[in-house]
Design a protein around this motif. Sequence first.
Motif, PDB file in Angstrom:
ATOM      1  N   LEU A  23     -11.470   3.292 -11.543  1.00  0.00           N
ATOM      2  CA  LEU A  23     -12.693   3.867 -10.973  1.00  0.00           C
ATOM      3  C   LEU A  23     -13.587   4.448 -12.068  1.00  0.00           C
ATOM      4  N   TYR A  24     -12.963   5.096 -13.042  1.00  0.00           N
ATOM      5  CA  TYR A  24     -13.743   5.666 -14.143  1.00  0.00           C
ATOM      6  C   TYR A  24     -14.454   4.569 -14.927  1.00  0.00           C
ATOM      7  N   LEU A  25     -13.741   3.482 -15.231  1.00  0.00           N
ATOM      8  CA  LEU A  25     -14.354   2.387 -15.972  1.00  0.00           C
ATOM      9  C   LEU A  25     -15.458   1.707 -15.166  1.00  0.00           C
ATOM     10  N   PHE A  26     -15.257   1.636 -13.848  1.00  0.00           N
ATOM     11  CA  PHE A  26     -16.276   1.021 -12.993  1.00  0.00           C
ATOM     12  C   PHE A  26     -17.563   1.840 -13.025  1.00  0.00           C
ATOM     13  N   LYS A  27     -17.439   3.162 -12.938  1.00  0.00           N
ATOM     14  CA  LYS A  27     -18.623   4.029 -12.996  1.00  0.00           C
ATOM     15  C   LYS A  27     -19.302   3.927 -14.358  1.00  0.00           C
ATOM     16  N   LEU A  28     -18.476   3.864 -15.419  1.00  0.00           N
ATOM     17  CA  LEU A  28     -19.037   3.723 -16.759  1.00  0.00           C
ATOM     18  C   LEU A  28     -19.793   2.419 -16.882  1.00  0.00           C
ATOM     19  N   LYS A  29     -19.227   1.350 -16.356  1.00  0.00           N
ATOM     20  CA  LYS A  29     -19.871   0.037 -16.397  1.00  0.00           C
ATOM     21  C   LYS A  29     -21.190   0.060 -15.628  1.00  0.00           C
ATOM     22  N   THR A  30     -21.185   0.710 -14.462  1.00  0.00           N
ATOM     23  CA  THR A  30     -22.402   0.796 -13.658  1.00  0.00           C
ATOM     24  C   THR A  30     -23.501   1.542 -14.400  1.00  0.00           C
ATOM     25  N   GLY A  31     -23.129   2.659 -15.059  1.00  0.00           N
ATOM     26  CA  GLY A  31     -24.120   3.430 -15.809  1.00  0.00           C
ATOM     27  C   GLY A  31     -24.709   2.632 -16.956  1.00  0.00           C
ATOM     28  N   LEU A  32     -23.863   1.846 -17.639  1.00  0.00           N
ATOM     29  CA  LEU A  32     -24.374   1.037 -18.741  1.00  0.00           C
ATOM     30  C   LEU A  32     -25.303  -0.051 -18.237  1.00  0.00           C
ATOM     31  N   GLN A  33     -24.970  -0.668 -17.103  1.00  0.00           N
ATOM     32  CA  GLN A  33     -25.806  -1.739 -16.567  1.00  0.00           C
ATOM     33  C   GLN A  33     -27.178  -1.228 -16.170  1.00  0.00           C
ATOM     34  N   GLN A  34     -27.259  -0.019 -15.617  1.00  0.00           N
ATOM     35  CA  GLN A  34     -28.543   0.517 -15.204  1.00  0.00           C
ATOM     36  C   GLN A  34     -29.445   0.831 -16.388  1.00  0.00           C
ATOM     37  N   VAL A  77       0.836  -1.200   0.000  1.00  0.00           N
ATOM     38  CA  VAL A  77       0.000   0.000   0.000  1.00  0.00           C
ATOM     39  C   VAL A  77       0.868   1.247   0.000  1.00  0.00           C
ATOM     40  N   ALA A  78       1.912   1.225   0.844  1.00  0.00           N
ATOM     41  CA  ALA A  78       2.818   2.375   0.899  1.00  0.00           C
ATOM     42  C   ALA A  78       3.500   2.603  -0.447  1.00  0.00           C
ATOM     43  N   LEU A  79       3.908   1.512  -1.096  1.00  0.00           N
ATOM     44  CA  LEU A  79       4.547   1.621  -2.396  1.00  0.00           C
ATOM     45  C   LEU A  79       3.586   2.172  -3.437  1.00  0.00           C
ATOM     46  N   ALA A  80       2.315   1.724  -3.354  1.00  0.00           N
ATOM     47  CA  ALA A  80       1.318   2.189  -4.315  1.00  0.00           C
ATOM     48  C   ALA A  80       1.102   3.692  -4.222  1.00  0.00           C
ATOM     49  N   VAL A  81       1.153   4.210  -2.985  1.00  0.00           N
ATOM     50  CA  VAL A  81       0.966   5.648  -2.798  1.00  0.00           C
ATOM     51  C   VAL A  81       2.085   6.421  -3.479  1.00  0.00           C
ATOM     52  N   LEU A  82       3.287   5.864  -3.491  1.00  0.00           N
ATOM     53  CA  LEU A  82       4.443   6.565  -4.062  1.00  0.00           C
ATOM     54  C   LEU A  82       4.526   6.455  -5.584  1.00  0.00           C
ATOM     55  N   LEU A  83       3.878   5.463  -6.136  1.00  0.00           N
ATOM     56  CA  LEU A  83       3.998   5.240  -7.580  1.00  0.00           C
ATOM     57  C   LEU A  83       2.904   5.974  -8.329  1.00  0.00           C
ATOM     58  N   VAL A  84       3.279   6.962  -9.111  1.00  0.00           N
ATOM     59  CA  VAL A  84       2.314   7.764  -9.844  1.00  0.00           C
ATOM     60  C   VAL A  84       1.572   6.928 -10.873  1.00  0.00           C
ATOM     61  N   GLY A  85       2.291   6.013 -11.466  1.00  0.00           N
ATOM     62  CA  GLY A  85       1.649   5.203 -12.489  1.00  0.00           C
ATOM     63  C   GLY A  85       0.520   4.353 -11.941  1.00  0.00           C
ATOM     64  N   LEU A  86       0.725   3.800 -10.732  1.00  0.00           N
ATOM     65  CA  LEU A  86      -0.316   2.986 -10.122  1.00  0.00           C
ATOM     66  C   LEU A  86      -1.508   3.848  -9.733  1.00  0.00           C
ATOM     67  N   PHE A  87      -1.242   5.084  -9.326  1.00  0.00           N
ATOM     68  CA  PHE A  87      -2.319   5.997  -8.984  1.00  0.00           C
ATOM     69  C   PHE A  87      -3.182   6.296 -10.204  1.00  0.00           C
ATOM     70  N   ILE A  88      -2.531   6.537 -11.343  1.00  0.00           N
ATOM     71  CA  ILE A  88      -3.281   6.801 -12.568  1.00  0.00           C
ATOM     72  C   ILE A  88      -4.125   5.583 -12.950  1.00  0.00           C
ATOM     73  N   LEU A  89      -3.539   4.382 -12.770  1.00  0.00           N
ATOM     74  CA  LEU A  89      -4.280   3.159 -13.076  1.00  0.00           C
ATOM     75  C   LEU A  89      -5.516   3.027 -12.173  1.00  0.00           C
ATOM     76  N   LEU A  90      -5.366   3.417 -10.930  1.00  0.00           N
ATOM     77  CA  LEU A  90      -6.485   3.347  -9.993  1.00  0.00           C
ATOM     78  C   LEU A  90      -7.604   4.294 -10.420  1.00  0.00           C
ATOM     79  N   VAL A  91      -7.226   5.531 -10.818  1.00  0.00           N
ATOM     80  CA  VAL A  91      -8.224   6.495 -11.277  1.00  0.00           C
ATOM     81  C   VAL A  91      -8.944   5.964 -12.513  1.00  0.00           C
ATOM     82  N   LEU A  92      -8.192   5.387 -13.427  1.00  0.00           N
ATOM     83  CA  LEU A  92      -8.792   4.843 -14.635  1.00  0.00           C
ATOM     84  C   LEU A  92      -9.748   3.693 -14.308  1.00  0.00           C
TER      85      LEU A  92
END
Length: 476
Positions: A271-282, A254-269
């Motif tokens: 979350l975005y895909l998850f919200k998109l998936k939820t909207g399509l399912q509804q 977890v500590a390493l993930a906080v320091l890695l910018v690339g992993l942070f960007i992947l996390l944001v992406l």
Amino acid sequence: MALSFCQSSRRCLSLSGLIIFFIMFHVHPLDSASFKVDGSQKLVTGIVGQEILLPCHLIPRMNAVNMDVKWFRSESDTIVHLYHNRTDQLKDQLPEYKGRTELLKDSITDGSVPLKILNITVSDEGKYHCFVQDGISYGETLIELKVAGLGSGPLISMEDYQDGGIRMVCRSAGWFPEPEVLWKGPTGQHLSSVSETKFSTENGLFKMENSIVIQEHSNKNLSCLIRNNLLNQEKESAIYVSDPFFPRLNPWMVALAVLLVGLFILLVLTLYLFKLKTGLQQELVWRNHVICPGLGKTELPVEKVNVVLNPDTAHPRLIVSEDKRSVKWALTQQMSCKKPEQFETRFCVLGEEGFTSGRHCWEVHVGNGIFWAVGVAKEPVKKQEVLNMNPDDGIWAVQRWWGEYWALTSPRRTLLLVNQIPKRVGVYLDCDSSRVVFFDADTEAIIFSFPPATFSGEKMYPWFWVGVLCELKMCH
């Protein structure tokens, strides 16, 4: 002279008898042969905080109104309770028994002199003597009092993460003697604890904490049982821990993930895909091949049901709307003709349509209500009798009671941990595989999945319980 001699002899005999009497009285001041004292039970058990009756009676049965009765402890000859001269004499009574003892006199004319002790404490445990005296006759019996405390129901809490799992702690207080603590898994198997702490409080009762570490995908259905072996009684609580609560990464990762910018960007992406998936399912229309919220995609046909309520089944305290799509609790009981299909003992109502086969799904808007339950009921349902809201009486449901969520399992309900308060609860009923699943219709998170049941082929109805000041609405 003869008369004078006779009178003189009588005086001599009377004086001699008087001397013999006093000699006998002083040599044998008490005679224990005229009656016996019996306690009928040599061992009695009292519950902390309750009252106990120590038995004592004369054999043969005789009037004890004019006798002296003394109850005292084995440890000393001090008085627990004294009855003398037809009244209670409590001046020299032990201080710890002040206001807590009563010699029952309802049957004293029949030789029964039991002692009642109120508000039993741990220090009352021990041996008691019942001593009865009538002039020079006496008798005595010994009664042993065992004290037991049945403590509070176990409270299970999630404390922290340990060894890649979750450390759960079971707490309870008010037990005596020292109780036995057991953890059990979903099939009733005993689980090993990692630590246990027991200590005696000021009033002599035991308080305990017992912890266990559970891992993901195992032992998520967990119960803590505390048993008083003296009373052969126990109390048990259960809890269900869903997957999101288990740690996904070790702390250093977890500590390493906080320091890695690339992993942070992947996390944001992500979350975005998850919200998109939820909207399509509804937006998906329920057809033969659907995505059932909370259950994922299924290749089997699932019917989305627009539940219509059956007002004839509603408890008199419930009001069903004109369109039969909502129900609310009323302050006053509704005046109507009693119907055989109407619930009388619970604030319940059924849906009009029942199901015997296929897969069905519906959603209920529960809002901010704090007293409600939704689920399914197997026909026939108890309506005039007391209904136990669990599978034993044909009910599969989840409930909100104050701030807690429960699965109405049997024989005991199961506490549920949810990430957020659901506003819409989804119900999935699979009649063919006897399966009932509940999910948050907004987040798609599983709330609880019942183990496979045995209602295949029997008619199942949507079922609702509406508590004080609550309202449930059927979603389209």
